[in-house]
Each structure stands twice: as structure tokens, then as C-alpha cells.
Write an enzyme that holds these catalytic residues in place. Structure first.
Site, PDB file in Angstrom:
ATOM      1  N   LEU A   1       8.378 -10.693  17.446  1.00 37.59           N
ATOM      2  CA  LEU A   1       7.830 -10.945  18.780  1.00 37.59           C
ATOM      3  C   LEU A   1       7.720  -9.662  19.589  1.00 37.59           C
ATOM      4  CD1 LEU A   1      10.224 -13.975  19.536  1.00 37.59           C
ATOM      5  CD2 LEU A   1       7.971 -14.094  18.450  1.00 37.59           C
ATOM      6  N   GLY A   2       7.503  -8.521  18.932  1.00 38.86           N
ATOM      7  CA  GLY A   2       7.410  -7.248  19.653  1.00 38.86           C
ATOM      8  C   GLY A   2       8.694  -6.976  20.417  1.00 38.86           C
TER       9      GLY A   2
ATOM     10  N   SER B   1       0.830  -1.204   0.000  1.00 35.14           N
ATOM     11  CA  SER B   1       0.000   0.000   0.000  1.00 35.14           C
ATOM     12  C   SER B   1       0.860   1.248   0.000  1.00 35.14           C
ATOM     13  CB  SER B   1      -0.906   0.006   1.240  1.00 35.14           C
ATOM     14  OG  SER B   1      -0.131  -0.002   2.425  1.00 35.14           O
TER      15      SER B   1
ATOM     16  N   GLY C   1      11.769  -9.297  20.286  1.00 34.38           N
ATOM     17  CA  GLY C   1      12.642  -9.456  19.123  1.00 34.38           C
ATOM     18  C   GLY C   1      12.002 -10.272  18.019  1.00 34.38           C
TER      19      GLY C   1
ATOM     20  N   ASP D   1       7.493  -2.737   9.653  1.00 33.13           N
ATOM     21  CA  ASP D   1       8.014  -2.396   8.320  1.00 33.13           C
ATOM     22  C   ASP D   1       9.527  -2.169   8.369  1.00 33.13           C
ATOM     23  OD1 ASP D   1       5.382  -2.471   7.491  1.00 33.13           O
ATOM     24  OD2 ASP D   1       5.098  -0.313   7.659  1.00 33.13           O
TER      25      ASP D   1
ATOM     26  N   GLN E   1      -1.795  -6.861   7.885  1.00 29.80           N
ATOM     27  CA  GLN E   1      -3.159  -6.371   8.144  1.00 29.80           C
ATOM     28  C   GLN E   1      -4.226  -7.019   7.267  1.00 29.80           C
ATOM     29  OE1 GLN E   1      -0.494  -4.311   7.700  1.00 29.80           O
ATOM     30  NE2 GLN E   1      -0.831  -2.300   8.606  1.00 29.80           N
ATOM     31  N   GLN E   2      -3.860  -7.403   6.071  1.00 27.72           N
ATOM     32  CA  GLN E   2      -4.896  -7.926   5.167  1.00 27.72           C
ATOM     33  C   GLN E   2      -5.344  -9.338   5.521  1.00 27.72           C
ATOM     34  OE1 GLN E   2      -6.302  -5.718   3.966  1.00 27.72           O
ATOM     35  NE2 GLN E   2      -5.362  -4.541   2.319  1.00 27.72           N
TER      36      GLN E   2
HETATM   37  N1  LIG Z   1       8.566  -2.592  22.515  1.00 29.90           N
HETATM   38  C1  LIG Z   1       9.589  -2.821  21.669  1.00 29.90           C
HETATM   39  N2  LIG Z   1      10.853  -2.588  22.051  1.00 29.90           N
HETATM   40  C2  LIG Z   1      11.865  -2.798  21.213  1.00 29.90           C
HETATM   41  N3  LIG Z   1      11.734  -3.244  19.961  1.00 29.90           N
HETATM   42  C3  LIG Z   1      10.514  -3.521  19.524  1.00 29.90           C
HETATM   43  C4  LIG Z   1       9.361  -3.313  20.360  1.00 29.90           C
HETATM   44  N4  LIG Z   1       8.280  -3.651  19.641  1.00 29.90           N
HETATM   45  C5  LIG Z   1       8.721  -4.034  18.446  1.00 29.90           C
HETATM   46  N5  LIG Z   1      10.066  -3.973  18.352  1.00 29.90           N
HETATM   47  C6  LIG Z   1      10.894  -4.324  17.165  1.00 29.90           C
HETATM   48  O1  LIG Z   1      10.097  -4.296  15.992  1.00 29.90           O
HETATM   49  C7  LIG Z   1       9.982  -5.587  15.401  1.00 29.90           C
HETATM   50  C8  LIG Z   1       8.574  -5.824  14.893  1.00 29.90           C
HETATM   51  O2  LIG Z   1       7.690  -5.596  15.959  1.00 29.90           O
HETATM   52  P1  LIG Z   1       6.255  -6.284  16.106  1.00 29.90           P
HETATM   53  O3  LIG Z   1       6.405  -7.744  16.309  1.00 29.90           O
HETATM   54  O4  LIG Z   1       5.531  -5.509  17.152  1.00 29.90           O
HETATM   55  O5  LIG Z   1       5.671  -6.034  14.645  1.00 29.90           O
HETATM   56  P2  LIG Z   1       4.202  -5.680  14.177  1.00 29.90           P
HETATM   57  O6  LIG Z   1       3.215  -6.170  15.189  1.00 29.90           O
HETATM   58  O7  LIG Z   1       4.064  -6.170  12.803  1.00 29.90           O
HETATM   59  O8  LIG Z   1       4.230  -4.092  14.216  1.00 29.90           O
HETATM   60  P3  LIG Z   1       3.455  -3.045  13.311  1.00 29.90           P
HETATM   61  O9  LIG Z   1       2.584  -2.312  14.278  1.00 29.90           O
HETATM   62  O10 LIG Z   1       4.514  -2.180  12.746  1.00 29.90           O
HETATM   63  O11 LIG Z   1       2.696  -3.817  12.282  1.00 29.90           O
HETATM   64  C9  LIG Z   1      10.412  -6.542  16.497  1.00 29.90           C
HETATM   65  O12 LIG Z   1      10.947  -7.715  15.937  1.00 29.90           O
HETATM   66  C10 LIG Z   1      11.436  -5.702  17.246  1.00 29.90           C
HETATM   67  O13 LIG Z   1      12.679  -5.711  16.557  1.00 29.90           O
END
Ligand SMILES: Nc1ncnc2c1ncn2[C@@H]1O[C@H](COP(=O)(O)OP(=O)(O)OP(=O)(O)O)[C@@H](O)[C@H]1O
Ligand SMILES: [Mg+2]
Length: 324
Positions: free
Chosen positions: A224-225, A8, A228, A257, A172-173
Site C-alpha cells: 500500500l505504498g 528480469s 505499508g 522488490d 509491470q507485465q
Molecule cells: N512512501 C513510502 N514510505 C515508506 N515506505 C514505503 C513508501 N512507499 C513504499 N514503501 C514500502 O515499500 C513497500 C512496497 O511499496 P509499493 O506499494 O509502493 O510497491 P510498488 O508500487 O510495487 O513499488 P515499485 O515501484 O518498487 O514497483 C510498501 O509495502 C512499504 O513497505
């Protein structure tokens, strides 16, 4: 390594209303509701997953090819991306529709009223990848990120039929796709990117187990947020990479992203999966520390120092030659 990113293209218009929406709504007059909120601030931000990912790769010194659809109003955005190393020559410009736009007003209680206008994005389904590949002299990988759902299916099928390696990044999709479409998007992908929630959603909707998915994709990358990222490959031990410490948490939008941008850059530098994931996590941290998804700057010395602190000097030594 020539990488095209399909996804997008959008701008976000974010406004803040100093009062509370609830105070403006008259319960017995909702059938005739007609309100205008006088807002204090308007932020216009560049967004869309395609440009977000390409921007990150561009600042890392690559030349990603953005593939997607926008409107006539894309000129300023294009100039910004061009300045940051993105090849925008394959963006389709709609003759009749504006670039996709997210318009959101937030009140003092953080409640939101928002609309998403798809606009030109729906024309992404008319884009063929073959002319893109011919223009740039072949594509080594196509990342298929969240976009017009029909476009995602079309790009995937085209990659499969032409034997172009692709990475699935439906994010998201997934919410609006059924199991059958999701199976189409991920079967045969070189890489599958999701966060943990999306990983579970894929398993529920397709009915495939984690092992079955692993057998259908080369490498599964699950973010994993704050924990990592984990990388799984069939018959191998998972690779887990943690995050660098962040200086501040300003805005988490776009972390996923940025991770993809860093990871793909690492791959194109021929680094190991672990090292590529570390580059992804480092870039994601820069995004967390800034408001917006394309507002961070990459300063070489600063990046190297933080990378070495998080992952050690040997790891930093491996990326030194590649960083611009
Ligand atoms: N709270 C945090 N602290 C440090 N690094 C983070 C944190 N949240 C995310 N990250 C970094 O960002 C990467 C992707 O995060 P996440 O798993 O939250 O992706 P997502 O849910 O697809 O996020 P988005 O909202 O951008 O779609 C993780 O692998 C990590 O490297
Ligand atoms: Mg995401």
C-alpha cells in the site's frame, strides 16, 4: 527453505541533459529529427526485478537462486551478486544478445526519452526449472516475477505440473497481458504479490472478484505504498503492517522488490505473516533511503534498532537470531 526467484535481469543507464528537450525540437522538421544530446552524467545501475529481490534476500543471509537470462556482459554483475550471497549458477547466458538494458535521458524539466532493450531476457522462456531443482536438491518455493511474458507463463505451468509451490508477482507485465494469461499466472499460487493498482488491474482484466481471487491463491499480499501492506487469507481477518519511519526519501525505485525480499526471508525463517511483512517493510525503507535498488547496506545493530523502534522489542527479539 530453498527459494528460486525468476525475473528480469537488466542494467539501467541513466543520463542527464542540462537543457530542455523541447528547445531542441524544431516543429516543422520533426519528420527528419536527428538529435544527439551532450549529457553531463551517466549512472549505470544494477537492476531487473530478479537480481533486486535476490540481493535483498542475500543481504539478509539467505541463499536465493536467481533464474533468468542475461548476456555475455553479465560477468561483473554476476560477481557482485555472488558476493552478496546469490546463487547465480542457473542464469542462462545468451550467445547472441546483450543483457536487457534501460537507457534513459532526463532533461532539466524531468522530461524523459528512454528505450528498453529486451535482449537476452527473451531467452528466459527457454529455461526449464526441473534442472534447477535437481541441482540444488529441490525447490520449496519459486517466485515468478516480471520477466519475458512467455517465460512467466512457462515457469508457472511447470510449477503447477510438477507440484512445486509458487508465488505470483506479475507487477509491470500485467499491463501487456490479457485476462486469460493473468488467470494462468495466479491460479493455484501460494502467494500473490501486487501493489494496490495492480490488484485492481488483475480484477478488471480477469473479471474475478477479490473473493474469487482469494479462493484461488493461498495468501494475497497487497503493498500500500506509504501505508505499508495488507495480507489477506480466506476466512481470516486481514493483517495490516505499517512502515517504519524513514530518515530520508532518496529514491523509491525498488521498494516493491525489497519488500518481497524481506517478506520471503521472514517466511523462510518460519516467522508469522505479520513478522515477515515487517521485515519486508524495514528492508523497503532502506531502499527508499538510498539511490539505486542494490546500494543499501544492512548493518545488524542499526537494522535491529530501527526494527524495534517501529515494531517493538518482542518483534525485534523474534528476528534477532536470524539476522546475519
Ligand atoms: N512512501 C513510502 N514510505 C515508506 N515506505 C514505503 C513508501 N512507499 C513504499 N514503501 C514500502 O515499500 C513497500 C512496497 O511499496 P509499493 O506499494 O509502493 O510497491 P510498488 O508500487 O510495487 O513499488 P515499485 O515501484 O518498487 O514497483 C510498501 O509495502 C512499504 O513497505
Ligand atoms: Mg512493483
Amino acid at each position: 527453505m530453498r527459494i528460486a526467484v525468476t525475473g528480469s535481469i537488466a542494467t539501467d543507464h541513466l543520463m542527464s541533459f542540462p537543457g530542455r528537450f523541447a528547445d531542441q525540437l524544431v516543429a516543422d522538421q520533426l519528420h527528419t529529427v536527428s538529435l544527439s544530446f551532450l549529457v553531463d552524467t551517466l549512472d549505470v545501475r544494477r537492476g531487473g526485478v530478479g537480481p533486486n529481490i535476490c540481493f535483498g534476500m542475500g543481504v539478509l543471509g539467505l541463499r536465493p537462486i536467481l533464474v533468468g537470462a542475461a548476456g555475455e556482459d553479465f560477468a561483473d554483475y554476476r560477481a557482485w551478486l555472488d558476493r552478496h550471497g546469490v546463487d547465480t549458477a542457473s542464469v542462462r547466458i545468451s550467445e547472441v544478445q546483450h543483457t536487457a538494458r534501460f537507457v534513459c535521458t532526463t532533461d532539466a524539466d524531468h522530461n524523459q526519452i528512454a528505450s528498453f532493450y529486451t535482449g537476452a531476457m527473451s531467452e528466459a522462456r527457454q529455461i526449464e526449472l526441473q534442472p534447477v531443482a535437481e541441482r540444488v536438491g529441490g525447490l520449496d518455493l519459486v517466485l515468478i516475477s516480471a520477466d519475458d511474458p512467455e517465460a512467466m507463463v512457462r515457469h508457472t505451468e511447470e510449477c503447477r505440473s510438477r507440484g512445486i509451490a509458487f508465488a505470483a508477482d506479475p507487477s509491470q507485465q500485467l499491463a501487456r497481458m490479457d485476462g486469460e494469461d493473468i488467470r494462468l499466472l495466479i491460479g493455484g499460487a501460494e502467494y500473490l504479490f501486487t501493489n494496490e493498482y495492480e490488484a485492481a488491474l488483475i480484477e478488471t482484466k480477469t473479471g474475478w472478484t477479490a473473493d474469487q481471487i482469494l479462493a484461488k491463491v493461498g495468501t494475497r499480499v497487497t503493498t500500500l505504498g506509504a501505508q505499508g501492506v495488507r495480507i489477506d487469507r480466506e476466512g481470516e481477518e486481514p493483517v495490516v503492517v505499517g512502515c517504519p519511519e524513514e530518515d530520508q526519501k532518496a529514491d523509491p525505485t525498488g521498494v516493491g522488490d525489497a519488500f518481497r525480499a524481506g517478506f520471503l526471508s521472514g517466511l523462510s525463517w518460519n516467522l508469522s505473516l505479520e513478522r515477515a511483512a515487517q521485515v519486508g517493510c524495514m528492508l523497503a525503507t532502506l531502499v527508499i533511503e538510498t539511490v539505486g535498488t542494490q546500494e543499501y547496506e544492512l548493518r545488524r545493530g542499526h537494522f535491529m534498532e530501527r526494527f524495534a523502534k517501529a515494531y517493538g522489542h518482542d518483534a525485534a527479539g523474534e528476528i534477532a537470531a536470524h539476522l546475519p
